[in-house]
Design a protein around this motif. Structure first.
Motif, PDB file in Angstrom:
ATOM      1  N   MET A 160       0.834  -1.231   0.016  1.00  0.00           N
ATOM      2  CA  MET A 160       0.102  -0.190   0.075  1.00  0.00           C
ATOM      3  C   MET A 160       1.197   1.501   0.000  1.00  0.00           C
ATOM      4  SD  MET A 160      -3.282  -0.566  -0.297  1.00  0.00           S
ATOM      5  CE  MET A 160      -3.748   1.016   0.234  1.00  0.00           C
ATOM      6  N   ILE A 161       1.747   1.228   0.637  1.00  0.00           N
ATOM      7  CA  ILE A 161       3.009   2.377   0.700  1.00  0.00           C
ATOM      8  C   ILE A 161       3.415   2.645  -0.582  1.00  0.00           C
ATOM      9  CG2 ILE A 161       5.237   3.191   1.823  1.00  0.00           C
ATOM     10  CD1 ILE A 161       4.378   1.816   4.436  1.00  0.00           C
ATOM     11  N   TYR A 162       4.040   1.544  -1.080  1.00  0.00           N
ATOM     12  CA  TYR A 162       4.532   1.646  -2.481  1.00  0.00           C
ATOM     13  C   TYR A 162       3.468   2.082  -3.633  1.00  0.00           C
ATOM     14  CZ  TYR A 162       8.452  -1.330  -1.124  1.00  0.00           C
ATOM     15  OH  TYR A 162       9.473  -1.854  -0.459  1.00  0.00           O
ATOM     16  N   LEU A 163       2.265   1.869  -3.599  1.00  0.00           N
ATOM     17  CA  LEU A 163       1.355   2.199  -4.476  1.00  0.00           C
ATOM     18  C   LEU A 163       0.985   3.711  -4.337  1.00  0.00           C
ATOM     19  CD1 LEU A 163      -1.425  -0.625  -4.408  1.00  0.00           C
ATOM     20  CD2 LEU A 163       0.182  -0.148  -6.202  1.00  0.00           C
ATOM     21  N   LYS A 164       0.907   4.153  -3.279  1.00  0.00           N
ATOM     22  CA  LYS A 164       0.712   5.565  -2.890  1.00  0.00           C
ATOM     23  C   LYS A 164       2.025   6.563  -3.425  1.00  0.00           C
ATOM     24  CE  LYS A 164      -2.359   5.053   0.929  1.00  0.00           C
ATOM     25  NZ  LYS A 164      -2.901   5.236   2.407  1.00  0.00           N
ATOM     26  N   LYS A 165       3.122   5.806  -2.898  1.00  0.00           N
ATOM     27  CA  LYS A 165       4.265   6.561  -3.467  1.00  0.00           C
ATOM     28  C   LYS A 165       4.513   6.711  -5.050  1.00  0.00           C
ATOM     29  CE  LYS A 165       7.019   6.302   0.616  1.00  0.00           C
ATOM     30  NZ  LYS A 165       8.542   6.049   1.201  1.00  0.00           N
ATOM     31  N   LEU A 166       4.190   5.449  -5.514  1.00  0.00           N
ATOM     32  CA  LEU A 166       4.024   5.343  -7.104  1.00  0.00           C
ATOM     33  C   LEU A 166       3.335   6.476  -7.960  1.00  0.00           C
ATOM     34  CD1 LEU A 166       4.891   3.871  -9.875  1.00  0.00           C
ATOM     35  CD2 LEU A 166       2.737   2.792  -9.404  1.00  0.00           C
ATOM     36  N   ARG A 167       2.146   6.768  -7.256  1.00  0.00           N
ATOM     37  CA  ARG A 167       1.260   7.623  -7.813  1.00  0.00           C
ATOM     38  C   ARG A 167       1.608   9.299  -7.541  1.00  0.00           C
ATOM     39  NH1 ARG A 167      -3.880   6.009  -9.305  1.00  0.00           N
ATOM     40  NH2 ARG A 167      -4.608   8.085  -8.976  1.00  0.00           N
ATOM     41  N   ALA A 168       2.467   9.265  -6.309  1.00  0.00           N
ATOM     42  CA  ALA A 168       2.843  10.614  -6.152  1.00  0.00           C
ATOM     43  C   ALA A 168       4.043  11.110  -7.010  1.00  0.00           C
ATOM     44  CB  ALA A 168       3.290  10.799  -4.715  1.00  0.00           C
ATOM     45  N   GLN A 169       5.070   9.844  -7.331  1.00  0.00           N
ATOM     46  CA  GLN A 169       6.136  10.245  -8.189  1.00  0.00           C
ATOM     47  C   GLN A 169       5.738  10.397  -9.382  1.00  0.00           C
ATOM     48  OE1 GLN A 169       8.970  11.319  -6.823  1.00  0.00           O
ATOM     49  NE2 GLN A 169       8.138  10.947  -4.713  1.00  0.00           N
ATOM     50  N   ALA A 170       4.583   9.664 -10.068  1.00  0.00           N
ATOM     51  CA  ALA A 170       4.281   9.592 -11.181  1.00  0.00           C
ATOM     52  C   ALA A 170       3.798  11.033 -11.638  1.00  0.00           C
ATOM     53  CB  ALA A 170       3.263   8.643 -11.647  1.00  0.00           C
ATOM     54  N   ALA A 171       2.675  11.597 -10.685  1.00  0.00           N
ATOM     55  CA  ALA A 171       2.320  12.921 -10.819  1.00  0.00           C
ATOM     56  C   ALA A 171       3.312  14.141 -10.750  1.00  0.00           C
ATOM     57  CB  ALA A 171       1.391  13.353  -9.554  1.00  0.00           C
ATOM     58  N   SER A 172       4.396  13.775 -10.072  1.00  0.00           N
ATOM     59  CA  SER A 172       5.520  14.878  -9.988  1.00  0.00           C
ATOM     60  C   SER A 172       6.212  14.875 -11.319  1.00  0.00           C
ATOM     61  CB  SER A 172       6.352  14.577  -8.933  1.00  0.00           C
ATOM     62  OG  SER A 172       7.372  15.356  -8.789  1.00  0.00           O
ATOM     63  N   CYS A 173       6.543  13.736 -11.817  1.00  0.00           N
ATOM     64  CA  CYS A 173       7.366  13.434 -13.188  1.00  0.00           C
ATOM     65  C   CYS A 173       6.557  14.175 -14.325  1.00  0.00           C
ATOM     66  CB  CYS A 173       7.874  12.047 -13.171  1.00  0.00           C
ATOM     67  SG  CYS A 173       9.189  11.557 -12.134  1.00  0.00           S
ATOM     68  N   LEU A 174       5.349  13.829 -14.273  1.00  0.00           N
ATOM     69  CA  LEU A 174       4.314  14.158 -15.427  1.00  0.00           C
ATOM     70  C   LEU A 174       4.344  15.757 -15.287  1.00  0.00           C
ATOM     71  CD1 LEU A 174       1.926  13.646 -17.422  1.00  0.00           C
ATOM     72  CD2 LEU A 174       0.516  13.503 -15.713  1.00  0.00           C
ATOM     73  N   GLU A 175       4.139  16.156 -13.991  1.00  0.00           N
ATOM     74  CA  GLU A 175       4.268  17.738 -14.222  1.00  0.00           C
ATOM     75  C   GLU A 175       5.379  18.292 -14.818  1.00  0.00           C
ATOM     76  OE1 GLU A 175       4.374  21.450 -10.844  1.00  0.00           O
ATOM     77  OE2 GLU A 175       3.676  19.303 -10.296  1.00  0.00           O
ATOM     78  N   LYS A 176       6.636  17.501 -14.630  1.00  0.00           N
ATOM     79  CA  LYS A 176       7.842  18.113 -15.397  1.00  0.00           C
ATOM     80  C   LYS A 176       7.913  17.734 -16.741  1.00  0.00           C
ATOM     81  CE  LYS A 176      10.775  17.381 -11.075  1.00  0.00           C
ATOM     82  NZ  LYS A 176      10.891  18.892 -10.982  1.00  0.00           N
ATOM     83  N   CYS A 177       7.187  16.850 -17.209  1.00  0.00           N
ATOM     84  CA  CYS A 177       7.196  16.551 -18.609  1.00  0.00           C
ATOM     85  C   CYS A 177       6.166  17.440 -19.389  1.00  0.00           C
ATOM     86  CB  CYS A 177       6.417  15.113 -18.861  1.00  0.00           C
ATOM     87  SG  CYS A 177       7.552  13.754 -18.632  1.00  0.00           S
ATOM     88  N   GLN A 178       5.078  17.896 -18.790  1.00  0.00           N
ATOM     89  CA  GLN A 178       4.100  18.717 -19.376  1.00  0.00           C
ATOM     90  C   GLN A 178       4.558  20.132 -19.176  1.00  0.00           C
ATOM     91  OE1 GLN A 178       0.644  17.832 -16.696  1.00  0.00           O
ATOM     92  NE2 GLN A 178      -0.219  16.506 -18.318  1.00  0.00           N
ATOM     93  N   ALA A 179       5.727  20.390 -18.505  1.00  0.00           N
ATOM     94  CA  ALA A 179       6.211  21.870 -18.622  1.00  0.00           C
ATOM     95  C   ALA A 179       6.934  22.063 -19.500  1.00  0.00           C
ATOM     96  CB  ALA A 179       6.897  22.097 -17.045  1.00  0.00           C
ATOM     97  N   ASP A 180       7.669  20.926 -20.183  1.00  0.00           N
ATOM     98  CA  ASP A 180       8.445  21.054 -21.447  1.00  0.00           C
ATOM     99  C   ASP A 180       8.238  20.134 -22.337  1.00  0.00           C
ATOM    100  OD1 ASP A 180      10.774  21.413 -22.934  1.00  0.00           O
ATOM    101  OD2 ASP A 180      11.983  20.493 -21.799  1.00  0.00           O
ATOM    102  N   ALA A 181       7.345  20.247 -23.469  1.00  0.00           N
ATOM    103  CA  ALA A 181       6.586  19.207 -24.110  1.00  0.00           C
ATOM    104  C   ALA A 181       7.628  19.177 -25.316  1.00  0.00           C
ATOM    105  CB  ALA A 181       5.276  19.851 -24.813  1.00  0.00           C
ATOM    106  N   THR A 182       8.580  18.071 -24.999  1.00  0.00           N
ATOM    107  CA  THR A 182       9.276  17.525 -26.018  1.00  0.00           C
ATOM    108  C   THR A 182       8.876  16.225 -26.580  1.00  0.00           C
ATOM    109  OG1 THR A 182      10.799  16.533 -24.533  1.00  0.00           O
ATOM    110  CG2 THR A 182      11.353  18.760 -25.264  1.00  0.00           C
ATOM    111  N   GLU A 183       9.456  15.615 -27.581  1.00  0.00           N
ATOM    112  CA  GLU A 183       8.953  14.369 -28.011  1.00  0.00           C
ATOM    113  C   GLU A 183       9.064  13.419 -27.027  1.00  0.00           C
ATOM    114  OE1 GLU A 183       9.746  11.420 -31.545  1.00  0.00           O
ATOM    115  OE2 GLU A 183      10.605  13.343 -31.923  1.00  0.00           O
ATOM    116  N   GLU A 184      10.571  13.442 -26.294  1.00  0.00           N
ATOM    117  CA  GLU A 184      10.645  12.290 -25.350  1.00  0.00           C
ATOM    118  C   GLU A 184       9.729  12.354 -24.130  1.00  0.00           C
ATOM    119  OE1 GLU A 184      14.736  12.300 -24.068  1.00  0.00           O
ATOM    120  OE2 GLU A 184      15.392  11.485 -25.714  1.00  0.00           O
ATOM    121  N   ASN A 185       9.562  13.625 -23.589  1.00  0.00           N
ATOM    122  CA  ASN A 185       8.544  14.128 -22.568  1.00  0.00           C
ATOM    123  C   ASN A 185       7.221  13.779 -22.793  1.00  0.00           C
ATOM    124  OD1 ASN A 185      10.600  15.073 -20.844  1.00  0.00           O
ATOM    125  ND2 ASN A 185       9.971  17.026 -21.150  1.00  0.00           N
ATOM    126  N   ASN A 186       6.621  13.840 -24.017  1.00  0.00           N
ATOM    127  CA  ASN A 186       5.454  13.526 -24.476  1.00  0.00           C
ATOM    128  C   ASN A 186       5.121  11.795 -24.359  1.00  0.00           C
ATOM    129  OD1 ASN A 186       4.752  16.284 -24.788  1.00  0.00           O
ATOM    130  ND2 ASN A 186       4.859  16.035 -27.149  1.00  0.00           N
TER     131      ASN A 186
END
Length: 501
Positions: A160-186
């Motif tokens: 349960m701890i892993y699943l919650k941390k996974l969502r938190a880190q996925a959201a954080s990395c997604l925010e960085k990707c969306q802030a710089d819309a390169t082909e790799e980030n997309n």
């Protein structure tokens, strides 16, 4: 936890009503003072250190490596809580009554006898389920699912701890990707959104539906991990964990969570591969456990709280003492004495015999009564996590010469040697002191090396002591894990990075 069947209830193999013979107070302080000083020294200079290297991958074609990995993975699926209390070690012997039968013995860091009994019941069921799996990977789909279900249900506090941390880190990395819309980030963003689209598990993995959600997450992570986007995530994670590159640290944390969650699926694969190689491992095996170590009083006295006092008791060499004292005085700018005092007064400073050392000590005592027969001839004690530095030293200095899992290099102050009881006689007391002396010698050497070279001896560095507080080597942080940013599990997860298909 699983309910205990009264008919299956048993006492630990090492059960005794005797009180252990305590170490003399002087010897306790002689051991713990340089240990805690070293921990404080490392903590004072660790902040700019880089990441540790991973364990080497397992060659599943090598029978010895496969067997050792199987034993480690058995410990992994028992380590159900974060924090170290459920760290689990296993050894596999041949049953004395039936040499064709496997006899599993395990130990855990800090568990009650009832908790150990519950884990024993779980392990027995797990081994039976593996033994019932049909032959051939193409026929094992249902077996893999039921094994995974059994493992996830037992490990739900950690999962349960892993699943919650996974969502938190996925959201954080997604925010960085969306802030710089390169082909790799997309490309990466699409995968991260798939993770966040999976409904969040609200309960504690108590029902089939929640387990199914967890399995769906695993399947998605498996595909991502082997996709071009997964390779990009891994590359960025490795960059993030280099010295001076921590502005994008979400990537290493995301990869860490992906690997930790996938490790359960990989453990199932190891179990089935072990069954294919050694079917008798799962044919009516016996499972027993050792009692966790008893708590001991915190070893502290006022004169132990000052680095200069401890240095004066660590060596009689006046020149070494002079340089060492100058080093510790320089580090007072980094609150060395305060760190030392905090280490001594930590609430969690309760010296414990680690699980793998409990097993080694038990095998040693058994070998004095009768020869110990190891399954597959493999003298190996596995563990759910890589061994700490003191456990590694203990195994290296022990006469039994039993293999153990690679060390992650972390140094923990809440560590102690196994108990000795009156019935074991003077020889056992002598053995304990010999081991303590050997450990103390290694700890002192670590401290002297740190002072004289500002790093571990194997690394070439500037010999001057003037810039001693500016170390940037990963080895420095590897000595002390209690305050590191990344969990020790990060290394443990690397064991599963192998394709068993």
């Amino acid at each position: 936890m699983a309910l205990i069947n009264p008919a299956e209830a048993s006492q630990p193999l090492d059960h005794t009503d005797e009180e252990p013979i305590p170490l003399k107070t002087r010897r306790i302080h002689t051991f713990f003072e340089p240990l805690l000083l070293l921990v404080a020294l490392v903590d004072a200079v660790r902040n700019t250190a880089g990441p540790r290297p991973p364990e080497p991958e397992t060659d599943v074609q090598d029978p010895t490596q496969l067997f050792c990995a199987f034993v480690n993975k058995l410990g992994h699926v028992c380590d159900r809580e974060k924090g170290g209390k459920t760290v689990t070690s296993f050894i596999v012997l041949r049953d004395g009554a039936d040499p064709q039968q496997a006899h599993y013995v395990f130990a855990m860091n800090k568990q009650s006898d009832d908790q150990l009994q519950s884990t024993r019941t779980y392990v027995r069921t797990l081994l039976r389920k593996v033994g019932q799996a049909p032959e051939g990977q193409q026929n094992q789909h249902d077996a893999r699912r039921w094994l995974l279900f059994h493992i996830l249900r037992f490990n739900r506090p950690r999962v349960m701890i892993y699943l919650k941390k996974l969502r938190a880190q996925a959201a954080s990395c997604l925010e960085k990707c969306q802030a710089d819309a390169t082909e790799e980030n997309n490309m990466i963003a699409e995968q991260l959104m798939d993770i966040l689209d999976i409904p969040e598990t609200e309960t504690d993995l108590v029902c089939t539906q929640d387990i199914n959600k967890c399995e769906a997450t695993m399947q998605l992570l498996f595909r991502i991990d082997r996709s071009p986007a997964g390779k990009l995530i891994e590359d960025r994670a490795l960059e993030d964990r280099m010295v001076g590159y921590n502005s994008m640290e979400c990537w290493s944390k995301l990869l860490h969570m992906i690997r930790r969650i996938l490790a359960y699926q990989q453990s199932v694969q190891f179990f089935l591969r072990a069954k294919e190689k050694w079917p008798s491992l799962f044919q009516n095996p016996t499972v027993d456990f050792l009692a966790s170590s008893r708590p001991v009083p915190k070893p502290i006295r006022n004169k132990s709280l000052f680095a200069e006092n401890i240095v004066g008791r660590m060596t009689s060499d006046q020149e070494v003492m002079r340089v060492f004292r100058q080093f510790t005085q320089d580090l007072q700018a980094f609150d060395l004495d305060k760190r030392l005092e905090q280490e001594y007064k930590r609430e969690t400073f309760k010296p414990t015999v680690h699980a793998e050392v409990l097993l080694l000590d038990w095998v040693w005592k058994q070998s004095k009564i009768a020869p110990v027969s190891f399954f597959n001839g493999c003298k190996y004690i596995g563990s759910s996590k890589p061994t700490c530095k003191l456990c590694d030293y203990y195994f290296q200095g022990h006469r039994l010469n039993i293999g153990h899992r690679m060390s992650h290099g972390n140094l923990y102050s809440s560590w102690r040697v196994p108990d000795v009881f009156p019935s074991q006689g003077e020889a056992a007391l002598h053995d304990r002191q010999v081991m303590l002396n050997g450990l103390l010698e290694r700890v002192r050497k670590e401290a002297f090396d740190l002072v004289s070279k500002k790093a571990v001896p194997s690394v070439k560095v500037d010999d001057s002591l003037t810039a001693s507080a500016r170390m940037t080597l990963w080895e420095v942080r590897s000595l002390h894990g209690s305050n590191t940013e990344v969990d020790v599990d990060d290394i443990a997860s690397m064991l599963g990075e192998v394709d068993l298909s």
